[in-house]
Design a protein around this motif. Structure first.
Motif, PDB file in Angstrom:
ATOM      1  N   ARG A   1       0.827  -1.197   0.000  1.00  0.00           N
ATOM      2  CA  ARG A   1       0.000   0.000   0.000  1.00  0.00           C
ATOM      3  C   ARG A   1       0.873   1.264   0.000  1.00  0.00           C
ATOM      4  N   GLY A   2       0.477   2.262  -0.800  1.00  0.00           N
ATOM      5  CA  GLY A   2       1.130   3.561  -0.714  1.00  0.00           C
ATOM      6  C   GLY A   2       0.945   4.141   0.679  1.00  0.00           C
TER       7      GLY A   2
ATOM      8  N   TYR B   1       0.731   6.721  -3.808  1.00  0.00           N
ATOM      9  CA  TYR B   1       2.167   6.458  -3.762  1.00  0.00           C
ATOM     10  C   TYR B   1       2.987   7.744  -3.823  1.00  0.00           C
ATOM     11  N   PHE B   2       2.374   8.862  -4.241  1.00  0.00           N
ATOM     12  CA  PHE B   2       3.062  10.160  -4.244  1.00  0.00           C
ATOM     13  C   PHE B   2       1.993  11.246  -4.278  1.00  0.00           C
ATOM     14  N   ASN B   3       2.375  12.449  -3.879  1.00  0.00           N
ATOM     15  CA  ASN B   3       1.421  13.550  -3.752  1.00  0.00           C
ATOM     16  C   ASN B   3       1.363  14.446  -4.989  1.00  0.00           C
ATOM     17  N   HIS B   4       0.316  15.275  -5.007  1.00  0.00           N
ATOM     18  CA  HIS B   4       0.208  16.381  -5.943  1.00  0.00           C
ATOM     19  C   HIS B   4       0.655  17.674  -5.257  1.00  0.00           C
ATOM     20  N   THR B   5       0.939  18.684  -6.065  1.00  0.00           N
ATOM     21  CA  THR B   5       1.180  20.023  -5.547  1.00  0.00           C
ATOM     22  C   THR B   5      -0.169  20.709  -5.314  1.00  0.00           C
ATOM     23  N   GLU B   6      -0.132  21.896  -4.702  1.00  0.00           N
ATOM     24  CA  GLU B   6      -1.375  22.610  -4.405  1.00  0.00           C
ATOM     25  C   GLU B   6      -2.146  22.974  -5.672  1.00  0.00           C
ATOM     26  N   ASP B   7      -1.432  23.174  -6.777  1.00  0.00           N
ATOM     27  CA  ASP B   7      -2.122  23.542  -8.022  1.00  0.00           C
ATOM     28  C   ASP B   7      -2.549  22.328  -8.845  1.00  0.00           C
TER      29      ASP B   7
END
Length: 207
Positions: free
Chosen positions: A48-49, A59-65
């Motif tokens: 699991r991420g 497994y990884f994040n996005h930026t605020e935009d």
């Protein structure tokens, strides 16, 4: 021992292990039924991420935009590859023999690891609805990599340009890529599964 949340299912000796990498909001068990259909005799291991974004596992994040957080992508890929090594060792399996089954977020991180010099141990993958996350830094050395991947013409997440760019980057680096396209959206269809099963049977028969 890895700090990852994992799922493991025993298989029969001599069959390539399956590494399951879920989509956004998924878990280590999400792809078990698909893995059982594609390669019923293989041992299965899901990881699991460890990130939660807007209440959904990743497994990884996005930026605020809304773009990809490349720092998160880099560090979390390193974490995942370490977790794979540790989890496979715990079950006396060789990750170099693994066949990845990845969907969306999980498929993306598997492809990213190959194309950005992350020394991923696995060399074979079934990637449902992947995309190119960032320009590849690797342009050679993937001659032993075999990939089956899929794309839906009405996919609301993966653009045709990103899917084609991913395949182009893999091929430039030497990977053998087999693609399957259908007219549906960002979901796994029966036709996809039938094509993936035919491909994995050919892979297994040549081992």
């Amino acid at each position: 021992m890895s700090d990852a949340y994992t799922f493991f299912k025993e298989g029969k000796p001599g069959y390539a292990p399956i590494l399951m990498l879920h989509g956004t909001g998924g878990s280590e068990e999400d792809l078990v039924n698909i893995a059982d259909f594609l390669s019923p005799n293989s041992p299965k291991l899901g990881i699991r991420g460890r990130l939660i974004e807007n209440g959904r596992t990743r497994y990884f994040n996005h930026t605020e935009d809304g773009g990809f957080d490349l720092g998160s992508l880099d560090s979390e890929t390193d974490w995942l590859l370490k977790a794979i090594q540790e989890s496979f060792a715990e079950h006396n399996l060789d990750p170099a023999q693994a066949i990845v089954i990845g969907y969306s977020n999980g498929a993306n991180v598997a492809a990213y690891s190959w194309l950005n010099g992350k020394d991923a141990p696995f060399r074979t993958a079934i990637l449902f609805h992947p995309m190119l996350l960032t320009d590849a830094t690797v342009t050679s050395g993937l001659n032993d990599v075999k990939v089956w991947d899929s794309y839906g013409a009405n996919d609301q997440i993966v653009s045709p340009q990103s899917f084609l760019a991913l395949n182009s980057s893999l091929k430039v680096a030497g990977a053998q890529v087999t693609s399957f396209q259908h007219q549906s959206a960002h979901k796994i269809t029966d036709d996809e599964l039938a094509s993936a099963k035919e491909w994995i049977n050919q892979i297994n028969s040549n081992v």
